[in-house]
Design a protein around this motif. Sequence first.
Motif, PDB file in Angstrom:
ATOM      1  N   TYR A  52       0.835  -1.200   0.000  1.00 54.47           N
ATOM      2  CA  TYR A  52       0.000   0.000   0.000  1.00 54.47           C
ATOM      3  C   TYR A  52       0.871   1.252   0.000  1.00 54.47           C
ATOM      4  CZ  TYR A  52      -4.874  -1.301   0.121  1.00 54.47           C
ATOM      5  OH  TYR A  52      -6.113  -1.717  -0.238  1.00 54.47           O
ATOM      6  N   ALA A  53       1.703   1.357   1.051  1.00 48.30           N
ATOM      7  CA  ALA A  53       2.497   2.579   1.185  1.00 48.30           C
ATOM      8  C   ALA A  53       3.440   2.748  -0.004  1.00 48.30           C
ATOM      9  CB  ALA A  53       3.282   2.547   2.494  1.00 48.30           C
ATOM     10  N   TYR A  54       4.145   1.667  -0.359  1.00 48.18           N
ATOM     11  CA  TYR A  54       5.136   1.802  -1.417  1.00 48.18           C
ATOM     12  C   TYR A  54       4.501   2.155  -2.779  1.00 48.18           C
ATOM     13  CZ  TYR A  54       9.335   0.929  -4.156  1.00 48.18           C
ATOM     14  OH  TYR A  54      10.390   1.062  -5.034  1.00 48.18           O
ATOM     15  N   PRO A  55       3.448   1.459  -3.202  1.00 47.21           N
ATOM     16  CA  PRO A  55       2.814   1.883  -4.463  1.00 47.21           C
ATOM     17  C   PRO A  55       2.323   3.328  -4.419  1.00 47.21           C
ATOM     18  CG  PRO A  55       2.027  -0.276  -3.863  1.00 47.21           C
ATOM     19  CD  PRO A  55       2.867   0.200  -2.722  1.00 47.21           C
ATOM     20  N   LEU A  56       1.820   3.754  -3.254  1.00 45.94           N
ATOM     21  CA  LEU A  56       1.351   5.141  -3.170  1.00 45.94           C
ATOM     22  C   LEU A  56       2.510   6.113  -3.269  1.00 45.94           C
ATOM     23  CD1 LEU A  56      -1.443   5.006  -0.489  1.00 45.94           C
ATOM     24  CD2 LEU A  56      -1.655   5.491  -2.922  1.00 45.94           C
ATOM     25  N   ILE A  57       3.614   5.783  -2.610  1.00 45.98           N
ATOM     26  CA  ILE A  57       4.793   6.649  -2.716  1.00 45.98           C
ATOM     27  C   ILE A  57       5.267   6.687  -4.161  1.00 45.98           C
ATOM     28  CG2 ILE A  57       7.230   6.848  -2.059  1.00 45.98           C
ATOM     29  CD1 ILE A  57       6.363   5.630   0.663  1.00 45.98           C
ATOM     30  N   ARG A  58       5.246   5.523  -4.811  1.00 44.55           N
ATOM     31  CA  ARG A  58       5.649   5.485  -6.219  1.00 44.55           C
ATOM     32  C   ARG A  58       4.735   6.365  -7.064  1.00 44.55           C
ATOM     33  NH1 ARG A  58       9.360   5.320  -8.770  1.00 44.55           N
ATOM     34  NH2 ARG A  58       9.285   3.640 -10.276  1.00 44.55           N
ATOM     35  N   SER A  59       3.433   6.365  -6.740  1.00 47.32           N
ATOM     36  CA  SER A  59       2.536   7.156  -7.576  1.00 47.32           C
ATOM     37  C   SER A  59       2.744   8.649  -7.329  1.00 47.32           C
ATOM     38  CB  SER A  59       1.083   6.727  -7.384  1.00 47.32           C
ATOM     39  OG  SER A  59       0.384   7.624  -6.585  1.00 47.32           O
ATOM     40  N   ILE A  60       3.105   9.013  -6.101  1.00 48.37           N
ATOM     41  CA  ILE A  60       3.458  10.422  -5.851  1.00 48.37           C
ATOM     42  C   ILE A  60       4.751  10.757  -6.584  1.00 48.37           C
ATOM     43  CG2 ILE A  60       4.156  12.080  -4.074  1.00 48.37           C
ATOM     44  CD1 ILE A  60       2.308  10.505  -2.159  1.00 48.37           C
ATOM     45  N   ASP A  61       5.696   9.840  -6.501  1.00 46.86           N
ATOM     46  CA  ASP A  61       6.969  10.011  -7.184  1.00 46.86           C
ATOM     47  C   ASP A  61       6.759  10.197  -8.692  1.00 46.86           C
ATOM     48  OD1 ASP A  61       9.952   9.687  -7.384  1.00 46.86           O
ATOM     49  OD2 ASP A  61       9.314   7.922  -8.530  1.00 46.86           O
ATOM     50  N   LEU A  62       5.871   9.385  -9.263  1.00 43.80           N
ATOM     51  CA  LEU A  62       5.574   9.527 -10.694  1.00 43.80           C
ATOM     52  C   LEU A  62       5.041  10.914 -11.004  1.00 43.80           C
ATOM     53  CD1 LEU A  62       3.640   6.208 -11.468  1.00 43.80           C
ATOM     54  CD2 LEU A  62       5.881   6.832 -12.360  1.00 43.80           C
ATOM     55  N   SER A  63       4.185  11.425 -10.103  1.00 50.26           N
ATOM     56  CA  SER A  63       3.491  12.673 -10.417  1.00 50.26           C
ATOM     57  C   SER A  63       4.384  13.898 -10.292  1.00 50.26           C
ATOM     58  CB  SER A  63       2.261  12.830  -9.521  1.00 50.26           C
ATOM     59  OG  SER A  63       2.651  13.150  -8.209  1.00 50.26           O
ATOM     60  N   ILE A  64       5.506  13.787  -9.601  1.00 53.21           N
ATOM     61  CA  ILE A  64       6.377  14.966  -9.486  1.00 53.21           C
ATOM     62  C   ILE A  64       7.635  14.841 -10.338  1.00 53.21           C
ATOM     63  CG2 ILE A  64       5.567  15.737  -7.204  1.00 53.21           C
ATOM     64  CD1 ILE A  64       7.912  14.270  -5.972  1.00 53.21           C
ATOM     65  N   VAL A  80      10.164  17.588 -11.686  1.00 54.20           N
ATOM     66  CA  VAL A  80       9.477  18.771 -12.207  1.00 54.20           C
ATOM     67  C   VAL A  80       8.563  19.416 -11.170  1.00 54.20           C
ATOM     68  CG1 VAL A  80       9.555  18.067 -14.615  1.00 54.20           C
ATOM     69  CG2 VAL A  80       7.632  17.353 -13.184  1.00 54.20           C
ATOM     70  N   GLY A  81       8.631  18.953  -9.936  1.00 54.29           N
ATOM     71  CA  GLY A  81       7.813  19.561  -8.893  1.00 54.29           C
ATOM     72  C   GLY A  81       6.331  19.387  -9.166  1.00 54.29           C
ATOM     73  N   LEU A  82       5.589  20.496  -9.072  1.00 52.04           N
ATOM     74  CA  LEU A  82       4.139  20.410  -9.228  1.00 52.04           C
ATOM     75  C   LEU A  82       3.686  20.639 -10.669  1.00 52.04           C
ATOM     76  CD1 LEU A  82       2.954  22.200  -5.979  1.00 52.04           C
ATOM     77  CD2 LEU A  82       3.006  19.755  -6.458  1.00 52.04           C
ATOM     78  N   LYS A  83       4.645  20.642 -11.586  1.00 52.88           N
ATOM     79  CA  LYS A  83       4.305  20.979 -12.957  1.00 52.88           C
ATOM     80  C   LYS A  83       3.182  20.095 -13.518  1.00 52.88           C
ATOM     81  CE  LYS A  83       6.267  21.503 -17.569  1.00 52.88           C
ATOM     82  NZ  LYS A  83       5.450  20.428 -18.163  1.00 52.88           N
ATOM     83  N   ASN A  84       3.268  18.795 -13.247  1.00 51.91           N
ATOM     84  CA  ASN A  84       2.224  17.896 -13.760  1.00 51.91           C
ATOM     85  C   ASN A  84       0.846  18.276 -13.231  1.00 51.91           C
ATOM     86  OD1 ASN A  84       3.686  16.056 -15.435  1.00 51.91           O
ATOM     87  ND2 ASN A  84       4.627  15.267 -13.571  1.00 51.91           N
ATOM     88  N   TYR A  85       0.807  18.639 -11.960  1.00 55.29           N
ATOM     89  CA  TYR A  85      -0.485  19.023 -11.371  1.00 55.29           C
ATOM     90  C   TYR A  85      -1.014  20.286 -12.033  1.00 55.29           C
ATOM     91  CZ  TYR A  85       0.269  15.538  -7.749  1.00 55.29           C
ATOM     92  OH  TYR A  85       0.456  14.357  -7.096  1.00 55.29           O
ATOM     93  N   ILE A  86      -0.106  21.248 -12.226  1.00 57.53           N
ATOM     94  CA  ILE A  86      -0.533  22.508 -12.849  1.00 57.53           C
ATOM     95  C   ILE A  86      -1.012  22.249 -14.272  1.00 57.53           C
ATOM     96  CG2 ILE A  86       0.267  24.785 -13.604  1.00 57.53           C
ATOM     97  CD1 ILE A  86       2.277  24.595 -11.184  1.00 57.53           C
ATOM     98  N   ASP A  87      -0.250  21.423 -15.004  1.00 60.90           N
ATOM     99  CA  ASP A  87      -0.646  21.091 -16.375  1.00 60.90           C
ATOM    100  C   ASP A  87      -2.027  20.447 -16.410  1.00 60.90           C
ATOM    101  OD1 ASP A  87       1.685  22.047 -17.260  1.00 60.90           O
ATOM    102  OD2 ASP A  87       2.599  20.123 -17.788  1.00 60.90           O
ATOM    103  N   SER A  91      -5.486  22.087 -17.888  1.00 68.36           N
ATOM    104  CA  SER A  91      -5.903  21.488 -19.158  1.00 68.36           C
ATOM    105  C   SER A  91      -7.408  21.661 -19.335  1.00 68.36           C
ATOM    106  CB  SER A  91      -5.539  20.000 -19.164  1.00 68.36           C
ATOM    107  OG  SER A  91      -6.535  19.242 -19.804  1.00 68.36           O
ATOM    108  N   PRO A  92      -7.853  21.895 -20.583  1.00 66.29           N
ATOM    109  CA  PRO A  92      -9.299  22.085 -20.793  1.00 66.29           C
ATOM    110  C   PRO A  92     -10.093  20.834 -20.408  1.00 66.29           C
ATOM    111  CG  PRO A  92      -8.103  21.995 -22.891  1.00 66.29           C
ATOM    112  CD  PRO A  92      -7.082  22.060 -21.813  1.00 66.29           C
TER     113      PRO A  92
END
Lengths: 322, 272
Positions: A52-64, A80-87, A91-92
């Motif tokens: 649980y914890a490790y896959p979630l950390i990986r998914s946070i890692d992927l997103s930044i 890239v920091g929060l760039k993915n979130y901002i993108d 996005s429309p």
Amino acid sequence: MTISAAPAVLPAPDPKPGAPRPRRPKGGGLGGSRWVAAAFAAPLLVYLLAFYAYPLIRSIDLSIHDYNVRAFVQGNAEFVGLKNYIDVISSPLFGQAAWNTVVFVFGSLIFQYVLGLALAVFFRSNFRLSGILRALFLVPWLLPLIVSGSAWAWMLNSDNGIVNSFLQAFGIGQINWLTSPDTSMIAVIIANIWLGIPFNLVILYSGLQNISPDLYEAAALDGAGPWRQFWSITFPLLRPVSAITLLLGLVYTLKVVDIIWIMTSGGPANSTTTLAIWSYREAFGTGQPDLSPAAAVGNILIVIALIFGFIYLRMQRRQEQS
Amino acid sequence: MTARRPWWKTILGVVFTALMLFPVYWMLNVSFTKTEDLRLSPPHLFPTDPTLEGYAEVLRQQLPNLGTSLLIGLGTVALTVVIAAPAAYAISLLNLRGGRTLNFVLLVAQMIPGVVMAMGFYAIYVRLGMLNSVWGLILADSTVAVPFGVLLFTAFMSGLPRELLQAARIDGANAWRTFTSVVMPLSRNSAITVALFAFLWAWSDFVFASTLARNSALKPVTLGIYSYIGNNTTQWNAIMATAVVASIPAAILLVVAQRYVAAGVTAGAVKD
């Protein structure tokens, strides 16, 4: 909801988490020290950390990071920091996906709840065969979502579906349920309502069992008809159970992927793309896995789910204290 | 309430149930339809001229997939019970420190969207070379069932009479022996419920299968159906026949273990 619900409509078990347990004297646990207890729980703890914890950390890692396919293999993705979130948020598609999620979730929940409640009240009076019929109502919930999804897809097929040929008998022309952006959302909501009715029925029915029959008898003596009894007794007394059913349904409907993906893949023209579908499609729906934005969308979804999840848990706890 | 049991309610109930189960009936009907009759308009409402073409196709193509699903289901059941039962024992009967926190974590864990878990697992499995493996799917599928299992076992075990356990202790049984020869036998029904749900979820899983085993030689049957829909939209009788076969576990469950199913659905969402 599935529980997949289902899935989607998967019901959450929640065996009274906050129920006060009788305090036992220190060291008076059954069979020894706290190390023994820890040893029994150790596999679960390791499991939760690893799966649980490790896959979630990986998914946070992927997103930044910016993970493209090459970086994925070599493991040197750029931070890239929060760039993915901002993108993602700018996005429309974000507004549309968020709106679709709202429509899908509330459209499903309202009808699942109303129909589930009506059926629960109907089944409350024990008529002949009521037990068997009620059991049969569980079927949609037990079927694999791929089964229900494909059955509905074929039933709603534009040219050969039974739904359209039924409607044609009443002079209603062909409706392109799954291939027109105007009706696709309605189509997946109909399927999802069907999937969610059993869950609502079972939970609300068991809630009804806790309402004392004396109340109904007293009301009947006072001349209250069934309609009046429902609004003055059933509905108010069922409110806590209703709230929990709806909130749980909400958390589970938010994350529905299977049924929509199987029926429409989020199309046509993104008309059924919810946040969960968007995330799934970015990551796995195309030949090129684009995991970074997908993880960003997914993590936003987690936050939304947890907000409602915590409301649910608070409500549950409050109910237990009362 | 037993005094008046009007027939009209039964009739109405049958009508509602028939409406509800129509999609299931339709799946059966289409599965027995000849390929050339699939495009008839209006379609045959009853399988007047049934064929087993679709089922022949299932035998030809889906048997290995059904075997894979069975393997994954059984593996998930084993893993879930082995991890969940001892942990529930520790939480409910051995005064595990932080047991309540653990319960809370498990409740929250159930709310995490599967698609996010799938991405995390994907990223991990790529590195470890575990994509497209049965083990990888068993591990991923068990994440749905383990929190449920722990919570269900905990709820049941907390209700066990303490005298019994103390008696076992006085007789010299240690914690492990108490667990294996007193607690687990008493928790049989909970174990059945947990096992049933773990199996059903693993058997029905689509999200993990379609992400972690996309190119697998050993496909679960859900993916078998899915790739059918993708490639072969002409043969809906075969698709529906596979769907019927894939529904067998659910049907068995409903017939054999209905009370466990209802117990699992209501477990805790409502307190009684």
